[in-house]
Every structure is written in C-alpha cells, then in structure tokens.
Design a protein around this motif. Structure first.
Motif, PDB file in Angstrom:
ATOM      1  N   ASP A 106       0.823  -1.203   0.000  1.00 44.77           N
ATOM      2  CA  ASP A 106       0.000   0.000   0.000  1.00 44.77           C
ATOM      3  C   ASP A 106       0.862   1.260   0.000  1.00 44.77           C
ATOM      4  O   ASP A 106       0.577   2.212  -0.741  1.00 44.77           O
ATOM      5  CB  ASP A 106      -0.944  -0.009   1.201  1.00 44.77           C
ATOM      6  N   CYS A 107       1.899   1.293   0.817  1.00 46.29           N
ATOM      7  CA  CYS A 107       2.772   2.466   0.846  1.00 46.29           C
ATOM      8  C   CYS A 107       3.434   2.687  -0.507  1.00 46.29           C
ATOM      9  O   CYS A 107       3.484   3.814  -1.027  1.00 46.29           O
ATOM     10  CB  CYS A 107       3.833   2.317   1.935  1.00 46.29           C
ATOM     11  N   LEU A 108       3.978   1.615  -1.091  1.00 42.87           N
ATOM     12  CA  LEU A 108       4.655   1.734  -2.378  1.00 42.87           C
ATOM     13  C   LEU A 108       3.692   2.098  -3.501  1.00 42.87           C
ATOM     14  O   LEU A 108       4.107   2.640  -4.532  1.00 42.87           O
ATOM     15  CB  LEU A 108       5.386   0.430  -2.705  1.00 42.87           C
ATOM     16  N   ASN A 109       2.406   1.817  -3.289  1.00 44.64           N
ATOM     17  CA  ASN A 109       1.384   2.154  -4.278  1.00 44.64           C
ATOM     18  C   ASN A 109       0.821   3.554  -4.070  1.00 44.64           C
ATOM     19  O   ASN A 109      -0.097   3.972  -4.769  1.00 44.64           O
ATOM     20  CB  ASN A 109       0.247   1.123  -4.207  1.00 44.64           C
ATOM     21  N   GLY A 110       1.366   4.296  -3.093  1.00 44.60           N
ATOM     22  CA  GLY A 110       0.881   5.648  -2.830  1.00 44.60           C
ATOM     23  C   GLY A 110      -0.328   5.712  -1.934  1.00 44.60           C
ATOM     24  O   GLY A 110      -0.945   6.771  -1.788  1.00 44.60           O
ATOM     25  N   ASP A 111      -0.694   4.595  -1.309  1.00 44.83           N
ATOM     26  CA  ASP A 111      -1.844   4.532  -0.410  1.00 44.83           C
ATOM     27  C   ASP A 111      -1.369   4.364   1.028  1.00 44.83           C
ATOM     28  O   ASP A 111      -1.741   3.417   1.734  1.00 44.83           O
ATOM     29  CB  ASP A 111      -2.771   3.375  -0.793  1.00 44.83           C
ATOM     30  N   GLN A 112      -0.555   5.301   1.487  1.00 42.77           N
ATOM     31  CA  GLN A 112       0.001   5.205   2.843  1.00 42.77           C
ATOM     32  C   GLN A 112      -1.079   5.147   3.900  1.00 42.77           C
ATOM     33  O   GLN A 112      -0.866   4.582   4.980  1.00 42.77           O
ATOM     34  CB  GLN A 112       0.941   6.389   3.106  1.00 42.77           C
ATOM     35  N   ASN A 113      -2.234   5.728   3.617  1.00 44.52           N
ATOM     36  CA  ASN A 113      -3.336   5.706   4.587  1.00 44.52           C
ATOM     37  C   ASN A 113      -3.883   4.309   4.822  1.00 44.52           C
ATOM     38  O   ASN A 113      -4.574   4.066   5.815  1.00 44.52           O
ATOM     39  CB  ASN A 113      -4.473   6.627   4.134  1.00 44.52           C
TER      40      ASN A 113
END
Length: 342
Positions: A106-113
């Motif tokens: 998720d973080c690497l996909n830009g979805d840190q939330n």
C-alpha cells in the motif's frame, strides 16, 4: 542543526488519564526532533468524533495519558535537517495519520493511509489539544494562505475522509451523489461534491435540515422511510456516501444506486450491516474509505483553496475541551467544533 535551547522544554496538553475520564492539563517532555520531523506551535485543533472514541477506549487500543486532537493547524516552530517542504514560520496542518512503514504494497502504491502499520497522531503521541505538537514531516502539510483560518483544521480528518471517496469512486463530473446524513462529515461532502459539479442530494431523517442542505450546495433533499424512498427514487445515484454513524436499514439504499455505483461508508454504524448477496448481482458495490494519502490531502487543500471550502465551525477556547467533547458526544456540534489557543 537544531538549537535545542530555543525549543520549549515542556508540552502542556489536555489529557485523559483513563477510559472516559475528563481532560485535565498535564505537562509532557518536549520530544527530540528527528531529521524528518516538524515541531508546530498549535494554534487551532478540530474536535472529531474519533477523539471521543479514543478517550473512551472504544477501540481498546488507547494509550494513557492520552492527549486527543488530530485536526491540527499550527505554525512551524522548527524542522529537522532533511525537511524541505516546510520552514520555520509556515502554516501547516496535521491529520489522523502520523506514520506508515513506507515499504508495504500500500505504501509503495501511494496509499500510505491503508498501511497496516500506520500510526495515529494522538495515540502514543501528544495530540493537538496542546500548545505544541511534533510529528513526521511526511504527514505534515503546508496550508495555502487562503485557507490559513481556524476552519481549515477539520479538513485534515473530516474533509479528507469525504474528499477521498468522491475522487476515487465518482468518475463523471455530472454524476449524481447522495450524502446520507448532514453532520460534521456530511456538510463537507456536500460542499466538495457541489464544487466538483455533481448533482448533490442529501438524505436525512430530519426534515428541518432541508434549508441548510440547500444552502451548502445540495440540489435535492429527501427524508422519510428508507424503503419508501428507495421505491420513489429508483436507480438514481452513482454514489451514496454514508456519513452517519447510526444503525439504519442501509440495504434499502442499494436500490437507489445505478449499475457500477457504490454505497460507501465513511461513518461507522455500531452494528453489522446486513446485505443480501442477490442485491449486489447488478454490479452494485459496497465499500468504505478511510482518510486519504498524503498526495490526496495535498489535492484536497489545492481544491479547497480554489473553491473557498472550509468547515462550518464553532470556535471554543482550548480550555473548554471537555465541553467540546460533550457536545460532540451529544451530536450538538454544528457542524464542527474547533478549539483555539489564540
């Protein structure tokens, strides 16, 4: 290199000592500022219903003493050596999220939330009901000059909570969006959706809210029995955004959604939501959405600045934090409460 002598030695905050306790002023050590950290002088902090949950330990993970507050507007006091997007004196905001692992899918996909290891601003850290706040610069955002007012604070949690699903679930500018519930989240959903060019409807059990809904930008207002409304409205909406946090017959509203449309929860009802599988067979989606990524928060701030969107808020002194919490618990805030130190 930071000059520690120029920084405060203590943080004074309003803290709960245990589940459901009243907030009392306490002192805490001023934390070290790391290379990627930001120290803020807190000016204003919104009061969110999540603060109530944390104080009461409703999620069974609260860490005491607990200083609530995760809708923070402050002035940058100091930055770590690796911080480039903020400088001393800037106005900046902080929301619910304080950390993420940075290396999961998720973080690497830009979805840190969505990070399973994310940390909260005011649980395990001194939150915004205080004079100072220290956080990671990755989750601290410059505030456009047009928005540098107390009413911007609720955008950092309440605002992004509704802005994010409006972006990723609504693909057409001429979409029909229904906002279910007109409160702290709902009024911001109406403002954002109207500014995006959608046809906005408000569904509420309180007919007295019709005038307010239309003043906020709603085209239509519907109230009454959910089953009757579903029959009356037919397959009308591309998105029904649930901002209420009460038990309702939500399955009825699936009948008002077009194919490939969504029933999205951003408010959390206390009980499970019963939905039959056959109701989904015409490609109707049931989903939820939590806050938003750092990139989406920056998008929201830019959009809000362009369209002049702020939370409709009541301002109270920080010393009235307990009164503010009680009013939020009783659903008597119209529409948000912001605590102010200035």
């Amino acid at each position: 290199m930071l000059n520690r002598m120029k920084l405060p030695q203590k943080i004074r905050g309003w803290a709960a000592s245990g589940p459901g306790s009243k907030l009392v002023e306490k002192e805490f050590p001023f934390p070290e500022i790391g290379a990627e950290d930001v120290a803020l002088e807190v000016l204003h902090c919104g009061v969110c219903h999540s603060d109530v949950h944390l104080i009461q330990n409703d999620w069974e993970n609260s860490q005491y003493p607990l200083v609530p507050g995760h809708e923070i507007l402050g002035r940058v006091l100091a930055v770590g050596r690796d911080v480039k997007h903020l400088k001393e004196g800037d106005m900046a905001g902080v929301g619910w999220q304080a950390s993420s692992c940075g290396h999961c899918y998720d973080c690497l996909n830009g979805d840190q939330n969505l990070c399973p290891s994310s940390g909260a601003t005011c649980n395990g850290h001194t939150g915004g009901y205080a004079d100072y706040h220290v956080t990671s610069a990755r989750f601290c955002f410059p505030v456009p000059k047009k928005l540098a007012r107390p009413e911007v604070a609720p955008l950092f949690c309440g605002g992004i909570t509704v802005f994010s699903p409006l972006c990723h679930l609504v693909r057409r500018k001429d979409a029909r969006v229904a906002v279910l519930g007109l409160g702290g989240l709902g009024h911001l959903a109406v403002k954002f959706s109207h500014a995006m060019g959608h046809e906005v409807s408000v569904i509420s059990h309180s007919p007295a809210k019709e005038r307010e809904a239309k003043e906020l930008g709603a085209t239509n207002f519907f109230h009454g029995d959910s089953a009757a409304l579903a029959k009356e409205l037919g397959r009308r909406f591309d998105l029904v955004l649930v901002t209420a946090n009460v038990d309702l017959p939500y399955a009825d509203y699936l009948g008002t959604i077009r194919a490939d449309g969504s029933l999205c929860f951003v408010g959390v009802p206390p009980s499970p939501v019963p939905i039959e599988a056959y109701q989904l067979l015409r490609r109707v989606n049931v989903t939820g959405s939590p806050i938003g990524s750092p990139a989406r928060i920056l998008d929201m701030l830019d959009f809000a600045s362009t369209h002049g969107i702020l939370a409709t808020s009541e301002l109270l002194p920080m010393g009235q934090a307990n009164e503010a919490i009680e009013r939020v618990k009783a659903n008597k805030a119209r529409y948000r409460i912001v605590l102010s130190r200035t």
